[in-house]
Design a protein around this motif. Sequence first.
Motif, PDB file in Angstrom:
ATOM      1  N   UNK A  60     -30.738   7.057 -74.881  1.00  0.00           N
ATOM      2  CA  UNK A  60     -32.113   6.604 -75.137  1.00  0.00           C
ATOM      3  C   UNK A  60     -32.149   5.078 -75.260  1.00  0.00           C
ATOM      4  N   UNK A  61     -31.193   4.524 -76.012  1.00  0.00           N
ATOM      5  CA  UNK A  61     -31.109   3.074 -76.172  1.00  0.00           C
ATOM      6  C   UNK A  61     -30.754   2.405 -74.844  1.00  0.00           C
ATOM      7  N   UNK A  62     -29.875   3.036 -74.067  1.00  0.00           N
ATOM      8  CA  UNK A  62     -29.483   2.481 -72.776  1.00  0.00           C
ATOM      9  C   UNK A  62     -30.658   2.480 -71.804  1.00  0.00           C
ATOM     10  N   UNK A  90     -34.693  -0.768 -68.747  1.00  0.00           N
ATOM     11  CA  UNK A  90     -36.070  -1.212 -68.512  1.00  0.00           C
ATOM     12  C   UNK A  90     -36.199  -2.715 -68.782  1.00  0.00           C
ATOM     13  N   UNK A  91     -35.563  -3.185 -69.855  1.00  0.00           N
ATOM     14  CA  UNK A  91     -35.580  -4.610 -70.174  1.00  0.00           C
ATOM     15  C   UNK A  91     -34.901  -5.417 -69.078  1.00  0.00           C
ATOM     16  N   UNK A 141     -19.749   2.289 -73.141  1.00  0.00           N
ATOM     17  CA  UNK A 141     -20.157   3.204 -74.208  1.00  0.00           C
ATOM     18  C   UNK A 141     -21.658   3.496 -74.179  1.00  0.00           C
ATOM     19  N   UNK A 142     -22.429   2.609 -73.526  1.00  0.00           N
ATOM     20  CA  UNK A 142     -23.872   2.818 -73.450  1.00  0.00           C
ATOM     21  C   UNK A 142     -24.230   4.066 -72.650  1.00  0.00           C
ATOM     22  N   UNK A 143     -23.315   4.506 -71.790  1.00  0.00           N
ATOM     23  CA  UNK A 143     -23.600   5.659 -70.946  1.00  0.00           C
ATOM     24  C   UNK A 143     -23.220   6.991 -71.596  1.00  0.00           C
TER      25      UNK A 143
END
Length: 207
Positions: free
Chosen positions: A111-113, A118-119, A103-105
């Motif tokens: 933006x959150x993904x 990066x993290x 669902x992150x995609x």
Amino acid sequence: MDTQNTSNELELIKQQMELLKEKLASQEIVNEKLIISSMKKKMSWIKKYIIFEVGLLPFIAVMWLCIKMIIGLSWYNYTFMIIMCCIDVYIDYLVNLRGMKDSDFQKCNMIETTRKLHTMKKQRSLQMLIQIPLIIIWLLWTGIEAIHSLDMPMGDFQRGFTQGGIVGGTIGGVIGIFVAYRIYKKMQNTNDDIINQMSEFITEEKD
């Protein structure tokens, strides 16, 4: 008559505009699905790699136990190696899989993904900075124990195996560190590709 024709033409143009809007909206949905599918596919090899690591753990434990018994390495060395492998695989799982969902995609989560990716890169870098020195320490530790074991009474097979293990372990250790670094770089590059793809998609949506 002219008024009627003009009205019909306007209605026809209106219908054509509606059809064009529907076609563009449909094309946008198709493009979005293709982009999302592409990002998931790029990430899928990392998931497969983690699964491969988990499946490899029992084989490593048995193989190194046999080597330990033949060469005469300490249980401290064996235990350290097994714990190090288990922790490494668990951290790989935490960094690469636990925080990411399909669902992150989706467009609403991009933006959150991007922030998560990066993290993930930073966490991998930290893992590599800790992991490589530990591997080098363990390789040196193992080499020292193997060399000392040659001073002990042993059969020809055991001595030949130990001597071959020292040479093979030195070469294998260098190759292993190089392979680990290559996998690390490939993971980081995968993140960069997905981040760039997301940034381009978000920019297009804003435009």
